[in-house]
Write a protein that holds these residues in place. Structure first.
Motif, PDB file in Angstrom:
ATOM      1  N   PHE A  47      56.526  62.421  17.266  1.00  0.00           N
ATOM      2  CA  PHE A  47      57.709  63.516  17.455  1.00  0.00           C
ATOM      3  C   PHE A  47      58.988  62.906  16.976  1.00  0.00           C
ATOM      4  N   GLU A  48      59.377  63.250  16.202  1.00  0.00           N
ATOM      5  CA  GLU A  48      60.907  62.842  15.677  1.00  0.00           C
ATOM      6  C   GLU A  48      62.143  62.727  16.651  1.00  0.00           C
ATOM      7  N   ALA A  49      62.029  64.056  17.304  1.00  0.00           N
ATOM      8  CA  ALA A  49      63.301  64.350  17.847  1.00  0.00           C
ATOM      9  C   ALA A  49      62.746  64.505  19.465  1.00  0.00           C
ATOM     10  N   TRP A  50      63.452  64.526  20.341  1.00  0.00           N
ATOM     11  CA  TRP A  50      63.499  64.508  21.736  1.00  0.00           C
ATOM     12  C   TRP A  50      63.612  66.171  21.996  1.00  0.00           C
ATOM     13  N   SER A  51      62.574  66.614  22.705  1.00  0.00           N
ATOM     14  CA  SER A  51      62.738  68.090  22.964  1.00  0.00           C
ATOM     15  C   SER A  51      61.740  68.519  24.034  1.00  0.00           C
ATOM     16  N   PHE A  52      62.150  69.687  24.545  1.00  0.00           N
ATOM     17  CA  PHE A  52      61.093  70.113  25.975  1.00  0.00           C
ATOM     18  C   PHE A  52      61.121  71.677  25.735  1.00  0.00           C
ATOM     19  N   ARG A  53      60.179  72.264  26.157  1.00  0.00           N
ATOM     20  CA  ARG A  53      59.803  73.540  26.180  1.00  0.00           C
ATOM     21  C   ARG A  53      58.977  73.731  27.432  1.00  0.00           C
ATOM     22  N   SER A  54      59.175  74.792  28.215  1.00  0.00           N
ATOM     23  CA  SER A  54      58.433  75.365  29.162  1.00  0.00           C
ATOM     24  C   SER A  54      57.388  76.350  28.605  1.00  0.00           C
ATOM     25  N   ILE A  55      56.197  75.929  28.656  1.00  0.00           N
ATOM     26  CA  ILE A  55      55.145  76.857  28.088  1.00  0.00           C
ATOM     27  C   ILE A  55      54.056  77.107  29.006  1.00  0.00           C
ATOM     28  N   VAL A  56      53.644  78.336  29.180  1.00  0.00           N
ATOM     29  CA  VAL A  56      52.540  78.486  30.054  1.00  0.00           C
ATOM     30  C   VAL A  56      51.315  78.578  29.142  1.00  0.00           C
ATOM     31  N   ALA A  57      50.266  77.777  29.139  1.00  0.00           N
ATOM     32  CA  ALA A  57      49.221  77.765  28.182  1.00  0.00           C
ATOM     33  C   ALA A  57      48.155  78.477  28.719  1.00  0.00           C
ATOM     34  N   SER A  58      47.769  79.592  28.356  1.00  0.00           N
ATOM     35  CA  SER A  58      46.705  80.300  28.926  1.00  0.00           C
ATOM     36  C   SER A  58      45.468  79.591  28.888  1.00  0.00           C
ATOM     37  N   SER A  59      44.562  79.945  29.554  1.00  0.00           N
ATOM     38  CA  SER A  59      43.225  79.295  29.672  1.00  0.00           C
ATOM     39  C   SER A  59      42.325  80.062  28.495  1.00  0.00           C
ATOM     40  N   ARG A  60      41.990  79.532  27.572  1.00  0.00           N
ATOM     41  CA  ARG A  60      41.269  80.200  26.382  1.00  0.00           C
ATOM     42  C   ARG A  60      39.937  80.223  26.762  1.00  0.00           C
ATOM     43  N   GLU A  61      39.266  79.166  27.301  1.00  0.00           N
ATOM     44  CA  GLU A  61      37.971  79.273  27.701  1.00  0.00           C
ATOM     45  C   GLU A  61      37.753  78.552  29.182  1.00  0.00           C
ATOM     46  N   GLN A  62      36.676  78.777  29.753  1.00  0.00           N
ATOM     47  CA  GLN A  62      36.367  78.344  31.073  1.00  0.00           C
ATOM     48  C   GLN A  62      35.828  76.906  30.801  1.00  0.00           C
ATOM     49  N   LEU A  63      36.512  76.013  31.403  1.00  0.00           N
ATOM     50  CA  LEU A  63      36.156  74.536  31.295  1.00  0.00           C
ATOM     51  C   LEU A  63      35.135  74.342  32.308  1.00  0.00           C
ATOM     52  N   ASP A  64      34.030  73.616  31.810  1.00  0.00           N
ATOM     53  CA  ASP A  64      32.903  73.319  32.563  1.00  0.00           C
ATOM     54  C   ASP A  64      33.330  72.046  33.556  1.00  0.00           C
ATOM     55  N   SER A  65      32.875  72.132  34.944  1.00  0.00           N
ATOM     56  CA  SER A  65      33.300  71.095  35.825  1.00  0.00           C
ATOM     57  C   SER A  65      32.555  69.782  35.329  1.00  0.00           C
ATOM     58  N   SER A  66      31.417  69.840  34.660  1.00  0.00           N
ATOM     59  CA  SER A  66      30.746  68.775  34.129  1.00  0.00           C
ATOM     60  C   SER A  66      31.109  67.981  32.980  1.00  0.00           C
ATOM     61  N   LEU A  67      32.271  68.550  32.625  1.00  0.00           N
ATOM     62  CA  LEU A  67      32.952  68.042  31.239  1.00  0.00           C
ATOM     63  C   LEU A  67      33.205  66.596  31.378  1.00  0.00           C
ATOM     64  N   SER A  68      32.730  65.647  30.671  1.00  0.00           N
ATOM     65  CA  SER A  68      32.966  64.282  30.987  1.00  0.00           C
ATOM     66  C   SER A  68      34.324  63.909  30.680  1.00  0.00           C
ATOM     67  N   GLN A  69      34.776  62.886  31.523  1.00  0.00           N
ATOM     68  CA  GLN A  69      36.162  62.412  31.414  1.00  0.00           C
ATOM     69  C   GLN A  69      36.492  62.063  30.042  1.00  0.00           C
ATOM     70  N   LYS A  70      35.646  61.621  29.200  1.00  0.00           N
ATOM     71  CA  LYS A  70      36.147  60.993  27.920  1.00  0.00           C
ATOM     72  C   LYS A  70      36.220  62.044  27.243  1.00  0.00           C
ATOM     73  N   LYS A  71      35.531  63.210  26.962  1.00  0.00           N
ATOM     74  CA  LYS A  71      35.768  64.555  26.422  1.00  0.00           C
ATOM     75  C   LYS A  71      37.035  65.281  26.699  1.00  0.00           C
ATOM     76  N   ALA A  72      37.239  65.117  27.954  1.00  0.00           N
ATOM     77  CA  ALA A  72      38.492  65.953  28.343  1.00  0.00           C
ATOM     78  C   ALA A  72      39.624  65.120  27.967  1.00  0.00           C
ATOM     79  N   ALA A  73      39.746  63.940  28.043  1.00  0.00           N
ATOM     80  CA  ALA A  73      41.099  63.000  27.385  1.00  0.00           C
ATOM     81  C   ALA A  73      41.022  63.258  25.980  1.00  0.00           C
ATOM     82  N   THR A  74      39.863  63.000  25.214  1.00  0.00           N
ATOM     83  CA  THR A  74      39.935  63.101  23.834  1.00  0.00           C
ATOM     84  C   THR A  74      40.435  64.454  23.517  1.00  0.00           C
ATOM     85  N   GLY A  75      40.018  65.517  24.138  1.00  0.00           N
ATOM     86  CA  GLY A  75      40.375  66.848  23.633  1.00  0.00           C
ATOM     87  C   GLY A  75      41.529  67.102  23.824  1.00  0.00           C
ATOM     88  N   CYS A  76      42.518  66.578  24.874  1.00  0.00           N
ATOM     89  CA  CYS A  76      43.832  66.763  25.225  1.00  0.00           C
ATOM     90  C   CYS A  76      44.616  65.976  24.105  1.00  0.00           C
TER      91      CYS A  76
END
Length: 160
Positions: A47-76
């Motif tokens: 990110f070349e410049a400092w900036s911020f935005r307040s964004i409400v990211a809607s839930s596009r899909e229902q997250l599975d509670s059994s989603l592995s930690q590694k997949k969650a972090a990798t996805g993010c």
């Protein structure tokens, strides 16, 4: 809330120490934080410049509670890297407008609140306090050669 900090290692550790001291003094600006990734030797900023935005990211899909930690972090992290690439391709003249319309134009690049909540709940990702205590602790490890007994007399075959 997501903070992406791009700086030298010393500046990042100083920021985390300041965050820890604010929490210990009872005046936290951030209630709960986790360190997902700290990378070294990156050739250029994402990110070349400092900036911020307040964004409400809607839930596009229902997250599975059994989603592995590694997949969650990798996805993010993949979403955030994709966002950096998208913003980098945007001409600087249109950057402010593009930032204002992120949730409409590229919602797939914004991590959902459910995903962030899931990452905060995992104990695998270190809190600021845990990260700093690990960062300042001495590195102690045992080499495999120290565990072999009796010591091997000839490691390499010799042809006489």
């Amino acid at each position: 809330m997501i903070h992406i900090l791009e700086s030298s290692e010393d500046a990042l550790v100083a920021y985390l120490k300041e965050l820890r001291s604010m929490t210990q003094q009872g005046e936290p600006k951030v209630l709960e934080a986790r360190v997902l990734l700290m990378s070294h030797d990156i050739p250029e900023r994402l990110f070349e410049a400092w900036s911020f935005r307040s964004i409400v990211a809607s839930s596009r899909e229902q997250l599975d509670s059994s989603l592995s930690q590694k997949k969650a972090a990798t996805g993010c992290l993949s979403q955030l890297l994709g966002l950096a690439v998208h913003l980098r391709k945007t001409p600087k003249a249109n950057l402010k407008n593009a930032m204002d319309l992120l949730s409409e134009r590229v919602p797939e690049l914004l991590p959902s609140e459910d995903l962030l909540t899931l990452l905060l709940q995992h104990e695998t990702y270190l809190s600021v306090e845990d990260f700093l205590s690990l960062y300042y602790s001495e590195l102690s490890f045992v080499e495999d050669s120290e565990l072999v007994w009796p010591l091997p007399s000839h490691v390499f075959p010799y042809n006489n």
